[in-house]
Write an enzyme that holds these catalytic residues in place. Structure first.
Site, PDB file in Angstrom:
ATOM      1  N   LYS A  30       0.867  -1.330   0.033  1.00  7.17           N
ATOM      2  CA  LYS A  30       0.003  -0.009   0.047  1.00  7.17           C
ATOM      3  C   LYS A  30       0.896   1.189  -0.060  1.00  7.17           C
ATOM      4  O   LYS A  30       1.633   1.413   1.098  1.00  7.17           O
ATOM      5  CB  LYS A  30      -0.922   0.072   1.203  1.00  7.17           C
ATOM      6  N   LYS A  82      -2.227  -1.515  -4.066  1.00  7.52           N
ATOM      7  CA  LYS A  82      -3.167  -0.528  -3.716  1.00  7.52           C
ATOM      8  C   LYS A  82      -2.361   0.952  -3.881  1.00  7.52           C
ATOM      9  O   LYS A  82      -1.136   0.819  -3.299  1.00  7.52           O
ATOM     10  CB  LYS A  82      -3.871  -0.674  -2.637  1.00  7.52           C
TER      11      LYS A  82
END
Ligand code: PBG
Length: 326
Positions: A195, A248
């Site tokens: 992330k 992400k």
């Protein structure tokens, strides 16, 4: 003339369909929802930065989930907006917290729906960071305890999968151990393994009211410039027992999705985040782009890069478009 004639297999719609390498299946999409505490159950507040998305009361959530399910959506992920925030994120793991109530009520109405929960503290902390704070430092190990409690409370409420998004080190292992020791050894963990500290989360922080009150998330989320580090993060979560590895954001990180696909045999998820969504919405409302075609092209690209599962705010629209084509 003897040269490669690639156009032979593109000649008709039927041929193009036959030779299409990547397809989109609504069962491999996850629709996010925002559910809000302390409001009327029919509450529906449009999120300005994310046209078409809402903060929802419990009944409105049920209504929107029902529409998505009718279009072929089989998985959703829930984000909660609590009534009270504090410095221990107590509403994140409260037995009657908004997510815990939303999960159990949705599971009673839609027993076959896969209900995933986002395990994080930022929406529940008064300072908006994803961990416990002391002297303006985000502490790693004390945060694990709260994340573990949160994941367990989601499991007890009936969640089908928990998905830690906080980026504290060791949280997959910590959560796996708690779930195993409390009788949830069958519950999968989808880790937001890679992330990035991304500007693409801007609209989400509006939606979830989770912007940090000071500083930024760069001491725990990853530097967008790094790809070898992505492999270390993914490897750590793999070893700690993650069942699914997520990257992400999605479209700006297709190379990372591909790297994970090539290096791991676990399912790979990708999150087309709020900023990716809002940019497309804005472009389409200006009349600069064709929304449906752009969405299908981005989702196809994310799949082609190697994502098995895609979390996207467009999931229900895509499911509806695909249904109409049938
Ligand atoms: C919670 C969380 C965030 C997102 C998913 N879980 C926000 C953040 O890390 O700031 C972002 C999702 C999106 O932008 O759509 N930590």
């Amino acid at each position: 003339m003897n040269f490669y004639r690639g156009r032979r297999l593109r000649k008709t719609a039927s041929l193009r369909k036959t030779f299409r390498e990547t397809g989109i299946d609504p069962a491999k999409l996850v629709q996010p929802f925002f559910v809000m505490d302390g409001v009327d159950e029919f509450f529906e507040n449009p999120i300005n930065s994310m046209p078409g998305q809402f903060q929802l009361g419990m009944k409105s959530l049920e209504k929107q989930v029902s529409a998505a399910v009718n279009n072929g959506i089989t998985s959703i992920i829930l984000f909660g907006i609590p009534e009270h925030k504090d410095n221990m994120a107590s509403q994140a793991y409260a037995r009657d917290g908004i997510i815990q109530r939303a999960v159990s009520s949705l599971k009673s109405v839609f027993p076959d729906l896969t209900v995933i929960t986002d395990v994080c503290l930022c929406e529940y902390m008064d300072h908006g960071h994803c961990g416990v704070i002391k002297n303006d430092q985000i502490l790693n190990d004390p945060s694990l305890e709260l994340l573990g409690k949160t994941a367990l409370s989601h499991a007890r409420a009936g969640a089908d999968m928990v998905s830690p998004s906080d980026m504290m080190d060791g949280r997959v292992k910590y959560i796996r151990n708690i779930l195993d020791s409390e009788g949830f050894s069958d519950l999968p963990v989808m880790s937001y393994a890679v992330k990035y500290a991304s500007a693409f989360y801007g609209p989400f922080r509006d939606a979830a009211q989770s912007a940090p009150s000071f500083g930024d998330r760069k001491t725990y989320q990853m530097d967008p410039a790094n790809s070898r580090e992505a492999m270390r993060e993914a490897m750590a979560d793999f070893k700690e027992g993650a069942d699914i590895l997520m990257v992400k954001p999605a479209l700006p990180y297709l190379d990372i999705i591909r790297d994970l696909r090539r290096n791991f045999s676990l399912p790979i998820a990708a999150y087309q985040v709020s900023g990716e969504y809002s940019l497309i919405k804005a472009g389409s409302s200006l009349g600069c782009i064709d929304e449906k075609n752009i969405v299908m092209e981005t989702i196809t690209s994310i799949k082609r890069a190697g994502a098995d599962l895609i979390l996207t705010y467009f999931a229900r629209d895509i499911a509806e478009w695909l249904k109409k084509e049938e």
